[in-house]
Write an enzyme that holds these catalytic residues in place. Sequence first.
Site, PDB file in Angstrom:
ATOM      1  CG  LEU A  72       7.032   2.692 -10.294  1.00 34.88           C
ATOM      2  CD1 LEU A  72       8.218   1.787 -10.612  1.00 34.88           C
ATOM      3  CD2 LEU A  72       5.743   1.901 -10.363  1.00 34.88           C
ATOM      4  CD  GLU A 106       3.860   3.358   2.573  1.00 36.07           C
ATOM      5  OE1 GLU A 106       3.973   2.575   3.531  1.00 36.07           O
ATOM      6  OE2 GLU A 106       4.822   3.684   1.863  1.00 36.07           O
ATOM      7  CG  ASN A 111      -1.267   8.372  -8.614  1.00 39.71           C
ATOM      8  OD1 ASN A 111      -1.774   8.131  -9.706  1.00 39.71           O
ATOM      9  ND2 ASN A 111       0.039   8.458  -8.429  1.00 39.71           N
ATOM     10  CE1 TYR A 118       2.577   0.483  -8.074  1.00 43.72           C
ATOM     11  CE2 TYR A 118       1.264   2.204  -7.045  1.00 43.72           C
ATOM     12  CZ  TYR A 118       2.457   1.775  -7.593  1.00 43.72           C
ATOM     13  OH  TYR A 118       3.524   2.622  -7.670  1.00 43.72           O
TER      14      TYR A 118
END
Length: 165
Positions: A72, A106, A111, A118
């Site tokens: 992404l 994953e 990050n 998420y």
Amino acid sequence: MQPTYLSSMTKSDLDQIMVLEQLAHAFPWSYGHFEDALASGNWGLCLRDSEQQLLGYGLFMSVVDEIHLLNLCIAPFAQGKGFALKLLKEAVRLGYADKFTSMLLEVRASNQRALHLYERFGFSMIGRRKNYYPAYHGSREDGIVMRLELVQGFPSALAPPCRTL
């Protein structure tokens, strides 16, 4: 917010995708990785603005009854504007319509921005892959494994729909 448009990722998108991939990632995928992923039957979404400028993309793999988010990416100039949420929402909508029960991914342990995205979207941490990602100076970095259960009605609460080309 500017109008955005979704389309299916094709091989003809890969040159533009590679520009964003190089800009946004310290350890970008190669052209061959994307080409192989599409040739293997994986599917992707491209998000563009009204002038057809690529704002971001997502690449997904279907495995039995779940979707695996492979990559992404949102263009650095477009980050923080809700575009990742739009891509995720559309992937979940499509997955739910096709009777998938969950989405896996994953993400680098370092990050924090992606982890926050998420978690905000509803993913839960289910594991950790030791030394999963390459890091600087020849070292490795852990990957956080996350899962999202695909439930009816979930995507509609997150963001307005995008127009599809």
